[in-house]
Design an enzyme around this catalytic site. Structure first.
Site, PDB file in Angstrom:
ATOM      1  CB  CYS A 138      -2.204  16.764  19.177  1.00 41.51           C
ATOM      2  SG  CYS A 138      -1.363  16.168  20.651  1.00 41.51           S
TER       3      CYS A 138
ATOM      4  CB  CYS B  84      -0.101  13.719  18.296  1.00 41.36           C
ATOM      5  SG  CYS B  84      -0.831  13.113  19.566  1.00 41.36           S
TER       6      CYS B  84
ATOM      7  CE  LYS C  21      -5.989  -6.796   8.095  1.00 45.24           C
ATOM      8  NZ  LYS C  21      -5.551  -5.312   7.854  1.00 45.24           N
TER       9      LYS C  21
ATOM     10  CB  CYS D 140      -4.693  14.925  22.672  1.00 47.15           C
ATOM     11  SG  CYS D 140      -3.712  13.617  22.176  1.00 47.15           S
TER      12      CYS D 140
ATOM     13  CG  HIS E 258       1.921 -10.322   8.213  1.00 45.47           C
ATOM     14  ND1 HIS E 258       0.834 -10.548   7.252  1.00 45.47           N
ATOM     15  CD2 HIS E 258       1.452  -8.970   8.739  1.00 45.47           C
ATOM     16  CE1 HIS E 258       0.132  -9.478   7.055  1.00 45.47           C
ATOM     17  NE2 HIS E 258       0.598  -8.638   8.142  1.00 45.47           N
TER      18      HIS E 258
ATOM     19  CG  HIS F 226       2.819  -8.260   3.738  1.00 43.84           C
ATOM     20  ND1 HIS F 226       3.212  -8.307   4.952  1.00 43.84           N
ATOM     21  CD2 HIS F 226       2.133  -6.908   3.576  1.00 43.84           C
ATOM     22  CE1 HIS F 226       3.080  -7.122   5.731  1.00 43.84           C
ATOM     23  NE2 HIS F 226       2.365  -6.512   4.855  1.00 43.84           N
TER      24      HIS F 226
ATOM     25  CE  LYS G  89       5.393  -4.702  14.896  1.00 41.62           C
ATOM     26  NZ  LYS G  89       6.386  -4.061  14.385  1.00 41.62           N
TER      27      LYS G  89
ATOM     28  CG  HIS H  76      -0.018  13.985  24.195  1.00 42.20           C
ATOM     29  ND1 HIS H  76      -0.213  13.401  22.856  1.00 42.20           N
ATOM     30  CD2 HIS H  76       1.289  13.799  24.432  1.00 42.20           C
ATOM     31  CE1 HIS H  76       0.789  12.994  22.421  1.00 42.20           C
ATOM     32  NE2 HIS H  76       1.924  13.259  23.292  1.00 42.20           N
TER      33      HIS H  76
HETATM   34  N1  MSP Z   1       1.276   0.691   0.812  1.00 39.43           N
HETATM   35  C1  MSP Z   1       0.240   0.246   0.845  1.00 39.43           C
HETATM   36  C2  MSP Z   1      -0.158  -0.194  -0.606  1.00 39.43           C
HETATM   37  C3  MSP Z   1       0.250   0.836  -1.820  1.00 39.43           C
HETATM   38  S1  MSP Z   1      -0.127   0.364  -3.287  1.00 39.43           S
HETATM   39  C4  MSP Z   1       0.097   1.421  -4.344  1.00 39.43           C
HETATM   40  C5  MSP Z   1      -0.203  -0.726   1.639  1.00 39.43           C
HETATM   41  N2  MSP Z   1       0.776  -1.551   2.088  1.00 39.43           N
HETATM   42  S2  MSP Z   1       0.645  -2.558   3.128  1.00 39.43           S
HETATM   43  O1  MSP Z   1       2.036  -3.135   3.727  1.00 39.43           O
HETATM   44  O2  MSP Z   1      -0.246  -2.357   4.503  1.00 39.43           O
HETATM   45  O3  MSP Z   1      -0.035  -3.801   2.607  1.00 39.43           O
HETATM   46  C6  MSP Z   1      -1.403  -3.992   2.359  1.00 39.43           C
HETATM   47  C7  MSP Z   1      -1.698  -5.473   1.596  1.00 39.43           C
HETATM   48  O4  MSP Z   1      -0.879  -6.286   2.230  1.00 39.43           O
HETATM   49  C8  MSP Z   1      -3.153  -5.675   1.270  1.00 39.43           C
HETATM   50  O5  MSP Z   1      -4.020  -5.102   0.680  1.00 39.43           O
HETATM   51  C9  MSP Z   1      -2.741  -7.120   1.101  1.00 39.43           C
HETATM   52  O6  MSP Z   1      -2.181  -7.380  -0.058  1.00 39.43           O
HETATM   53  C10 MSP Z   1      -1.623  -7.618   2.416  1.00 39.43           C
HETATM   54  N3  MSP Z   1      -2.303  -8.072   3.527  1.00 39.43           N
HETATM   55  C11 MSP Z   1      -1.966  -7.394   4.484  1.00 39.43           C
HETATM   56  N4  MSP Z   1      -2.588  -8.261   5.766  1.00 39.43           N
HETATM   57  C12 MSP Z   1      -3.498  -9.153   4.924  1.00 39.43           C
HETATM   58  C13 MSP Z   1      -4.394 -10.174   5.647  1.00 39.43           C
HETATM   59  N5  MSP Z   1      -4.359 -10.253   6.991  1.00 39.43           N
HETATM   60  N6  MSP Z   1      -4.760 -10.912   4.803  1.00 39.43           N
HETATM   61  C14 MSP Z   1      -4.457 -10.905   3.203  1.00 39.43           C
HETATM   62  N7  MSP Z   1      -3.753  -9.895   3.111  1.00 39.43           N
HETATM   63  C15 MSP Z   1      -3.470  -8.951   3.842  1.00 39.43           C
HETATM   64  O7  MSP Z   1      -1.431  -0.653   1.917  1.00 39.43           O
END
Ligand code: MSP
Length: 650
Positions: free
Chosen positions: A127, A130, A297, A144, A19, A22, A300, A147
C-alpha cells in the site's frame, strides 16, 4: 566463588516509555542477579534498548525527530528509570552502538559464508499510502483498511536465513533438555509449534529503498538487517563476542528472561541462529506471562498503563518488588491492582514478617537487655529453617518465585506460632531461663536467615533487618545459609525495637473507582460463591433436542495465522484452515490473554463452522473456536491425533 551466571532482559523498543511490564521483567532479572551473587557466583546482568526497524523510524517521524535522536531520548528514559527501581545491571546495551553493529555484521557474514543465508523472492500487497506490505488478513474486502485503496501486489527480492534446516535439531535439543525452555507450558507450546507445522525460512533483510533505519548487510549495501536478527545478537555483543573475557566466562551460563509475547523469536529464531553461527545455545529461556490491569493487557491506547515509579513511591520500592514476585506465578498471567498490592503489604509484610520481627526484638530487650543469648536450639525448629532455606533456593533458582517466597513464609508463620506456643512471657515469669534463651535465640537466628534470603528481593528491608539483628550488611551470602544453622553470635547486640512494615492504606483510587481502603481478599468465600454459581448455572442449563445439537456444524481446523485484533487487545484474529476451497476463514476469538498469537499457528482447533458470521470491532468472524477452562487459564479443544482440516466432529 562457585560458577557463573548470566541473565538478560529483552532489550526494550524505544517507541514507548517504560511501564509496569518492562519494570517487572527487569526487577525479576535484578532479583536473580542479586540472588546468584549471594550464592557466591560470578554474575553478569544485562539490559538495554532495541533501536532499529520500522516501528522506531515511524515513532521518530511522528515525534518530528531523526531516528537516532529519538532513540537517544527514549533509551535514556529506560536507563534512567532503573536505578530508582533498585536495578543493578552490569551493562546497558543499545543496538545503535558500534560494538553491537560490528558483531551483527560479523555474524551475518559468518552465516552467509556458511551458506545459510540465500537471496530469494518475497511477495506481498504493497500500500503506497502506508508505505508497507499488507498481508491477506490486513485487507478489508481486498482494500487497505486505512486508505480504502487497492494495494498493489509486488514481489521483492530479499535475503533469507535457512531456519528450516535446523527444525529437527531444535526439536531434539528441546526434548533432550527439559528445562531449556521453562516453565513447561511454554516448552510444550514451542514443541507443538515445531512438530505441527513446517518451519519457514526467515526473511532477514529489508531493502533500503523501503527502510534505511537498520544495520547494513555486510554482503549487500542495498539492504539493512531485519530488526529481530539484529536485536537477538545483543546478548552476544554485550559480552564482546568472539574474543572477550566476558564471552568466555558468561556465555556458557546464559539465561534469558522474556514474556510470552516474544517466545518464538527467543525459542526458535535465536537457537537456530546460534547453531548456524557455530555457537553453543543458551542454557535457559525463562518465560513469564502478562500483567493485566482489570483483566486487560496494559496498553497506552487504553490508558491503563501502570507507572512503576509511582507504585514504588507510593508504597515503597521493596513492597513493590516483593509484590511483583509474590503475586505472579511465573509463567501465568497476573492482575495488577493497588488493592492487591496493599493487601499483600499488610498481610505478608506487616502482619506476618514485620510483626514477628518487632515481637522478638521487644522480648529480647525486655528479657535479655537486647543481647542475643547463647542457647541449645530446638531440633525441630532448626530442621524447619534449614528445609525452608533449601526449598527457597531450589525454587528461586528455577524462577518459581511465588512458591519460593511461600516456602519462606511458611517458616515465618511457624515462628509466630512457635512464640505463641512456647509463651516466652510465661517462661520468664517461671524463671525457665534455658527454655526462654532457646526460643529467643532460635527465632533470632531464623530471622537472620530469612533476612539473607529476602535481601535480593527487598534490598532495603533486607539490609534494615540485618542491621537490626546486629549483622554486617555487605553482601549477605545465601549459600552458607543452606549449610549451617547458628551463625548468629551469642552476645550480639540487637535493636531494641523495629517497625519495618507499618500497615498502609490504599492511597489513590484507580480511574473510575471510588477510593476504598484495601481489604484482604476472603479467598474461601470467593471459592464457595463460585461453586454456588456453577451449581446454579448447571441446574438452569436447559435440555436440548438431538436435532438442535445436530444442527451445529463442528469441524476441526488448523490455525494458519494469528495476530492481535488491531482495535481490541483481548481479541485475536485467527485464519483457520477448514479445508475449504477459498482458503482459511477468519475467526475472531477472545484468546489474547491466554495465548501469544505465534504459539497458536499450527494448532488444531474445534470450530463451530455454521455460526452466523458477525463483525467484532470491525473484523468479520466466521465461526467460533471451542475452549475449555483449565486451572484458571484456558485451553483449546482439539483432536488428540492428527486429522485433516475440515474433519467433522460428531
Ligand atoms: N525489542 C523486543 C525485544 C527484543 S529482545 C532481543 C521487544 N521489546 S518490548 O519493548 O516490546 O518489550 C517486550 C517485553 O516487555 C516483554 O517480553 C516483557 O518482558 C515486557 N512486557 C511488556 N508488557 C508486559 C506486560 N503487560 N506484562 C509483563 N511483561 C510485559 O519485544
Amino acid at each position: 566463588m562457585s560458577g557463573a551466571f548470566y541473565i538478560t532482559t529483552p532489550i526494550y523498543y524505544v517507541n514507548a516509555n517504560p511501564h509496569l511490564g518492562h519494570a517487572y521483567t527487569t526487577i525479576v532479572a535484578d532479583c536473580l542477579a542479586r540472588f546468584h551473587r549471594a550464592l557466591g557466583e560470578e554474575t553478569f546482568f544485562l539490559t538495554g534498548t532495541d533501536e532499529h526497524g520500522d516501528k522506531i523510524a515511524e515513532a521518530a517521524a511522528k515525534n518530528g525527530r531523526e531516528p537516532q535522536q529519538y532513540a537517544d531520548e527514549v533509551s535514556a528514559t529506560f536507563r534512567d528509570l532503573w536505578p530508582g527501581l533498585g536495578i543493578t545491571n552490569d551493562d546497558f546495551i543499545r543496538t545503535t552502538e558500534d560494538r553491537h553493529v560490528r558483531v551483527v555484521r560479523e555474524i551475518l557474514q559468518k552465516v552467509y559464508d556458511s551458506g545459510d543465508i540465500y537471496y530469494g523472492e518475497y511477495g506481498g500487497h504493497y500500500c503506497t499510502g502506508c508505505e508497507c506490505f499488507l498481508t491477506e488478513k490486513d485487507l478489508e474486502d481486498g482494500l487497505c483498511p486505512d486508505h480504502k485503496t487497492k494495494p498493489q501486489y509486488i514481489s521483492e527480492k530479499n535475503y533469507f536465513f535457512r531456519m528450516s534446516k535446523y527444525r529437527e535439531w531444535l526439536i531434539e535439543h528441546i526434548e533432550a533438555n527439559p528445562e531449556f525452555i521453562r516453565p513447561e507450558r511454554y516448552r510444550g507450546e514451542v514443541l507443538s509449534l515445531l512438530r505441527s507445522s513446517h518451519l519457514d525460512d526467515l526473511c532477514i533483510s529489508r531493502p533500503k529503498s523501503r527502510l534505511s533505519w537498520g544495520i547494513e548487510l555486510p554482503f549487500d549495501s542495498d539492504y539493512v538487517c531485519y530488526v529481530w536478527f539484529d536485536a537477538l545478537i545483543n546478548y552476544l555483543s554485550a559480552l564482546d563476542w568472539p574474543d572477550g573475557e566476558r564471552f568466555k566466562n558468561f556465555w556458557p551460563a546464559a539465561q534469558h528472561l522474556v514474556a510470552k509475547d516474544i517466545l518464538k523469536p527467543h525459542a526458535v529464531f535465536w537457537p537456530t541462529m546460534l547453531r548456524a553461527a557455530g555457537l553453543p545455545v543458551y542454557k535457559h529461556l525463562n518465560v513469564h506471562g502478562y500483567w493485566l490491569v482489570k483483566e486487560t493487557k496494559m496498553s497506552k491506547s487504553l490508558g491503563n498503563v501502570v507507572r512503576p515509579l509511582d507504585m514504588a513511591d507510593r508504597y515503597g520500592l521493596d513492597t513493590f518488588r516483593f509484590f511483583l514476585l509474590r503475586e505472579m506465578r511465573f509463567g501465568n498471567d497476573a492482575s495488577f491492582s493497588e488493592e492487591a498490592l496493599v493487601s499483600r503489604r499488610n498481610a505478608d509484610l506487616a502482619n506476618d514478617l514485620g510483626n514477628l520481627f518487632s515481637r522478638v526484638l521487644s522480648m529480647t530487650k525486655k528479657y535479655r537487655g537486647s543481647v542475643v543469648p547463647g542457647a541449645a536450639v530446638d531440633e525441630a525448629l532448626r530442621e524447619r529453617a534449614m528445609e525452608a532455606v533449601r526449598n527457597y533456593v531450589e525454587l528461586f533458582s528455577r524462577c518459581r518465585f511465588a512458591e519460593a517466597l511461600e516456602a519462606l513464609w511458611e517458616l515465618v508463620r511457624s515462628l509466630n506460632k512457635h512464640i505463641d506456643e512456647t509463651a516466652p512471657w510465661v517462661l520468664h515469669k517461671e524463671g525457665r531461663d534455658k527454655e526462654l534463651d532457646a526460643v529467643l535465640y532460635g527465632v533470632l537466628e531464623c530471622l537472620r536467615k530469612v533476612a539473607c534470603c529476602l535481601h535480593p528481593v527487598m534490598p532495603e528491608a533486607g539490609a534494615a533487618m540485618l542491621t537490626q539483628l546486629g549483622q554486617t550488611v555487605e553482601g549477605p551470602r545465601i549459600d552458607r545459609e543452606m549449610e549451617t544453622f547458628g551463625r548468629m553470635e551469642p552476645g550480639t547486640e540487637v535493636a531494641a525495637k523495629s517497625n519495618l512494615f507499618p500497615r498502609v492504606e490504599l492511597e489513590a483510587a484507580e480511574p473510575g473507582d471510588s477510593a476504598k481502603p484495601a481489604k484482604p481478599k476472603d479467598k474461601k468465600k470467593g471459592k464457595g460463591k463460585a461453586k454456588e454459581d456453577a451449581a446454579a448455572a448447571e441446574s438452569e442449563t436447559a435440555m436440548v433436542e438431538f436435532d438442535d445439537f445436530a444442527a451445529l456444524d463442528l469441524r476441526v481446523g488448523v490455525v494458519r495465522a494469528a495476530e492481535v485484533h488491531p482495535k481490541a487487545d483481548r481479541l485475536l484474529l485467527l485464519q483457520v484452515d477448514l479445508g475449504e476451497e477459498d482458503g482459511p476463514r477468519q475467526v475472531v476469538a477472545g484468546l489474547a490473554e491466554h495465548f501469544a498469537p505465534d504459539v497458536l499457528v499450527g494448532r488444531a482447533v474445534t470450530v463451530v463452522a455454521n455460526l452466523k458470521p458477525r463483525k467484532l470491532r470491525g473484523q468479520l468472524s466466521q465461526g467460533m473456536v471451542l475452549t475449555v477452562g483449565a486451572d484458571g487459564g484456558l485451553d483449546l479443544l482439539g483432536p488428540s491425533g492428527e486429522v485433516p482440516p475440515g474433519s467433522k466432529v460428531s
